[in-house]
Design a protein around this motif. Structure first.
Motif, PDB file in Angstrom:
ATOM      1  N   PRO A  27     -40.252   7.248  10.682  1.00 47.66           N
ATOM      2  CA  PRO A  27     -41.381   6.401  11.104  1.00 47.66           C
ATOM      3  C   PRO A  27     -41.482   6.232  12.613  1.00 47.66           C
ATOM      4  O   PRO A  27     -42.585   6.117  13.158  1.00 47.66           O
ATOM      5  N   LYS A  28     -40.345   6.235  13.304  1.00 49.24           N
ATOM      6  CA  LYS A  28     -40.386   6.123  14.758  1.00 49.24           C
ATOM      7  C   LYS A  28     -41.101   7.323  15.384  1.00 49.24           C
ATOM      8  O   LYS A  28     -41.734   7.204  16.432  1.00 49.24           O
ATOM      9  N   THR A  29     -40.977   8.474  14.743  1.00 50.27           N
ATOM     10  CA  THR A  29     -41.647   9.671  15.242  1.00 50.27           C
ATOM     11  C   THR A  29     -43.162   9.520  15.135  1.00 50.27           C
ATOM     12  O   THR A  29     -43.896   9.830  16.075  1.00 50.27           O
ATOM     13  N   VAL A  30     -43.628   9.033  13.986  1.00 53.11           N
ATOM     14  CA  VAL A  30     -45.067   8.815  13.816  1.00 53.11           C
ATOM     15  C   VAL A  30     -45.569   7.770  14.802  1.00 53.11           C
ATOM     16  O   VAL A  30     -46.659   7.905  15.375  1.00 53.11           O
ATOM     17  N   ALA A  31     -44.779   6.731  15.030  1.00 55.97           N
ATOM     18  CA  ALA A  31     -45.169   5.695  15.990  1.00 55.97           C
ATOM     19  C   ALA A  31     -45.354   6.287  17.376  1.00 55.97           C
ATOM     20  O   ALA A  31     -46.255   5.885  18.125  1.00 55.97           O
ATOM     21  N   ARG A  32     -44.526   7.281  17.725  1.00 50.74           N
ATOM     22  CA  ARG A  32     -44.650   7.920  19.032  1.00 50.74           C
ATOM     23  C   ARG A  32     -45.893   8.786  19.111  1.00 50.74           C
ATOM     24  O   ARG A  32     -46.447   8.994  20.193  1.00 50.74           O
ATOM     25  N   TRP A  33     -46.351   9.304  17.954  1.00 48.51           N
ATOM     26  CA  TRP A  33     -47.558  10.130  17.964  1.00 48.51           C
ATOM     27  C   TRP A  33     -48.786   9.338  18.405  1.00 48.51           C
ATOM     28  O   TRP A  33     -49.743   9.909  18.920  1.00 48.51           O
ATOM     29  N   VAL A  34     -48.750   8.041  18.167  1.00 47.71           N
ATOM     30  CA  VAL A  34     -49.908   7.207  18.494  1.00 47.71           C
ATOM     31  C   VAL A  34     -49.982   6.937  19.991  1.00 47.71           C
ATOM     32  O   VAL A  34     -51.030   6.589  20.518  1.00 47.71           O
ATOM     33  N   THR A  35     -48.871   7.103  20.700  1.00 43.91           N
ATOM     34  CA  THR A  35     -48.827   6.806  22.129  1.00 43.91           C
ATOM     35  C   THR A  35     -49.254   8.023  22.936  1.00 43.91           C
ATOM     36  O   THR A  35     -49.233   9.145  22.444  1.00 43.91           O
ATOM     37  N   PRO A  36     -49.647   7.832  24.222  1.00 47.71           N
ATOM     38  CA  PRO A  36     -50.123   8.956  25.031  1.00 47.71           C
ATOM     39  C   PRO A  36     -49.046  10.009  25.263  1.00 47.71           C
ATOM     40  O   PRO A  36     -47.874   9.692  25.437  1.00 47.71           O
ATOM     41  N   GLY A  37     -49.465  11.272  25.256  1.00 46.89           N
ATOM     42  CA  GLY A  37     -48.568  12.357  25.623  1.00 46.89           C
ATOM     43  C   GLY A  37     -47.633  12.825  24.533  1.00 46.89           C
ATOM     44  O   GLY A  37     -46.818  13.709  24.747  1.00 46.89           O
ATOM     45  N   ARG A  38     -47.738  12.254  23.319  1.00 49.81           N
ATOM     46  CA  ARG A  38     -46.845  12.645  22.235  1.00 49.81           C
ATOM     47  C   ARG A  38     -47.636  13.441  21.203  1.00 49.81           C
ATOM     48  O   ARG A  38     -48.364  12.876  20.392  1.00 49.81           O
ATOM     49  N   VAL A  39     -47.528  14.743  21.252  1.00 51.51           N
ATOM     50  CA  VAL A  39     -48.248  15.611  20.320  1.00 51.51           C
ATOM     51  C   VAL A  39     -47.242  16.197  19.341  1.00 51.51           C
ATOM     52  O   VAL A  39     -46.247  16.799  19.756  1.00 51.51           O
ATOM     53  N   PRO A  40     -47.463  16.036  18.025  1.00 60.31           N
ATOM     54  CA  PRO A  40     -46.508  16.550  17.043  1.00 60.31           C
ATOM     55  C   PRO A  40     -46.408  18.067  17.056  1.00 60.31           C
ATOM     56  O   PRO A  40     -47.296  18.766  17.569  1.00 60.31           O
ATOM     57  N   HIS A  41     -45.337  18.553  16.463  1.00 61.15           N
ATOM     58  CA  HIS A  41     -45.183  19.986  16.239  1.00 61.15           C
ATOM     59  C   HIS A  41     -46.358  20.458  15.383  1.00 61.15           C
ATOM     60  O   HIS A  41     -46.870  19.708  14.539  1.00 61.15           O
ATOM     61  N   PRO A  42     -46.835  21.707  15.573  1.00 54.42           N
ATOM     62  CA  PRO A  42     -47.979  22.198  14.792  1.00 54.42           C
ATOM     63  C   PRO A  42     -47.851  21.985  13.286  1.00 54.42           C
ATOM     64  O   PRO A  42     -48.823  21.627  12.625  1.00 54.42           O
ATOM     65  N   ARG A  43     -46.649  22.192  12.722  1.00 52.86           N
ATOM     66  CA  ARG A  43     -46.517  22.028  11.273  1.00 52.86           C
ATOM     67  C   ARG A  43     -46.653  20.560  10.873  1.00 52.86           C
ATOM     68  O   ARG A  43     -47.163  20.240   9.797  1.00 52.86           O
ATOM     69  N   HIS A  44     -46.206  19.653  11.758  1.00 54.92           N
ATOM     70  CA  HIS A  44     -46.352  18.227  11.484  1.00 54.92           C
ATOM     71  C   HIS A  44     -47.800  17.788  11.642  1.00 54.92           C
ATOM     72  O   HIS A  44     -48.281  16.934  10.882  1.00 54.92           O
ATOM     73  N   ARG A  45     -48.504  18.385  12.607  1.00 52.86           N
ATOM     74  CA  ARG A  45     -49.928  18.082  12.762  1.00 52.86           C
ATOM     75  C   ARG A  45     -50.689  18.477  11.498  1.00 52.86           C
ATOM     76  O   ARG A  45     -51.546  17.740  11.007  1.00 52.86           O
ATOM     77  N   ALA A  46     -50.380  19.673  10.998  1.00 57.09           N
ATOM     78  CA  ALA A  46     -51.075  20.163   9.808  1.00 57.09           C
ATOM     79  C   ALA A  46     -50.792  19.265   8.603  1.00 57.09           C
ATOM     80  O   ALA A  46     -51.708  18.917   7.843  1.00 57.09           O
ATOM     81  N   ALA A  47     -49.525  18.880   8.415  1.00 59.14           N
ATOM     82  CA  ALA A  47     -49.160  18.036   7.276  1.00 59.14           C
ATOM     83  C   ALA A  47     -49.798  16.659   7.388  1.00 59.14           C
ATOM     84  O   ALA A  47     -50.272  16.085   6.389  1.00 59.14           O
ATOM     85  N   ALA A  48     -49.829  16.102   8.598  1.00 63.44           N
ATOM     86  CA  ALA A  48     -50.436  14.788   8.801  1.00 63.44           C
ATOM     87  C   ALA A  48     -51.932  14.836   8.536  1.00 63.44           C
ATOM     88  O   ALA A  48     -52.503  13.915   7.930  1.00 63.44           O
ATOM     89  N   ALA A  49     -52.595  15.911   8.988  1.00 59.92           N
ATOM     90  CA  ALA A  49     -54.029  16.036   8.777  1.00 59.92           C
ATOM     91  C   ALA A  49     -54.355  16.096   7.277  1.00 59.92           C
ATOM     92  O   ALA A  49     -55.316  15.471   6.815  1.00 59.92           O
ATOM     93  N   VAL A  50     -53.548  16.826   6.513  1.00 56.30           N
ATOM     94  CA  VAL A  50     -53.744  16.897   5.066  1.00 56.30           C
ATOM     95  C   VAL A  50     -53.568  15.515   4.441  1.00 56.30           C
ATOM     96  O   VAL A  50     -54.370  15.082   3.589  1.00 56.30           O
TER      97      VAL A  50
END
Length: 248
Positions: A27-50
């Motif tokens: 969950p701390k990783t997802v929390a960091r995604w919401v902050t500026p400059g934190r872009v997930p790994h492509p596979r995590h972006r794809a899974a989150a979008a789904v």
């Protein structure tokens, strides 16, 4: 703040915890995604979008605005999430420490057109801000061969060296000059950066055509330790940069 991600989570009824569970991260990783400059790994972006029922570009629109080459993007995402970066350069100032004029001069020395150079310089400055100016910046250690400090027009190099002195005094930045009298060293085989991330160490190697990432970092750590051992300490490096007796 990634407002697009937050809005998508709200619309989908997702919390940081629930989205983390579906993507398979802390969950701390997802929390960091919401902050500026934190872009997930492509596979995590794809899974989150789904999980959110959205397209990737709807949740991370800034990814499409990037002007860096496609082969560089995995490294840009890695350095933006690293807790530590260790960089060695033998011929030029490390990209994250370059002034706009210096970056323009270096990029303009190759086959890029004027507009492309301007785009790349802007991208480099945004990368610097995303890495070194974020709320919790990484430890950034750079070893720069003295050779790189001697190459360039004095009108460009004086402001560049002033900038290095300023950056070297940040608490999270450790700068070391590798003097010419250190002789032949293993770093002459080429520049590299080692990033420490939650998923382990990742190295970036550059050449004339493109760069590449590797997790095979054991040999690079040996080179790094050798370079650090023969480079000037932090305080001596700052004094050396201020003296700059080799520039007219």
């Amino acid at each position: 703040m990634n407002h697009a991600l937050r809005a998508a989570m709200t619309a989908a009824g997702q919390t940081v915890e629930s989205l983390a569970g579906q993507v398979g991260v802390d969950p701390k990783t997802v929390a960091r995604w919401v902050t500026p400059g934190r872009v997930p790994h492509p596979r995590h972006r794809a899974a989150a979008a789904v999980a959110l029922g959205r397209e990737v570009e709807d949740v991370w629109p800034d990814v499409l605005k990037r002007r860096e080459p496609a082969w560089l993007r995995p490294w840009v995402e890695t350095e933006a999430q690293a807790s530590a970066l260790r960089a060695f350069q033998v011929a030029v100032i490390p990209g994250l420490l370059q002034t706009p004029d210096y970056a323009s001069t270096v990029l303009g020395s190759g086959p890029l057109g004027q507009e492309e150079v301007a785009d790349y310089v802007e991208t480099r400055l945004r990368r610097r801000a995303a890495v070194l100016d974020r709320k919790k910046p990484p430890l950034f250690i750079a070893v720069i061969d003295e050779f790189a400090l001697r190459r360039g027009d004095p009108e460009v190099m004086h402001p560049q060296l002033d900038h290095l002195v300023t950056m070297a005094q940040r608490p999270n930045v450790l700068l070391h000059v590798l003097p010419l009298d250190a002789g032949i060293h293993p770093g002459q085989a080429g520049p590299f950066v080692i990033a420490t991330t939650d998923d382990g160490d990742v190295a970036y190697l550059d050449d004339q055509a493109a760069g590449r990432l590797t997790k095979e970092t054991a040999a690079l750590w040996l080179v790094w330790d050798t370079l650090r051992s023969v480079a000037l300490p932090r305080r001596q490096t700052i004094d050396f940069l201020r003296a700059r007796s080799w520039l007219t």
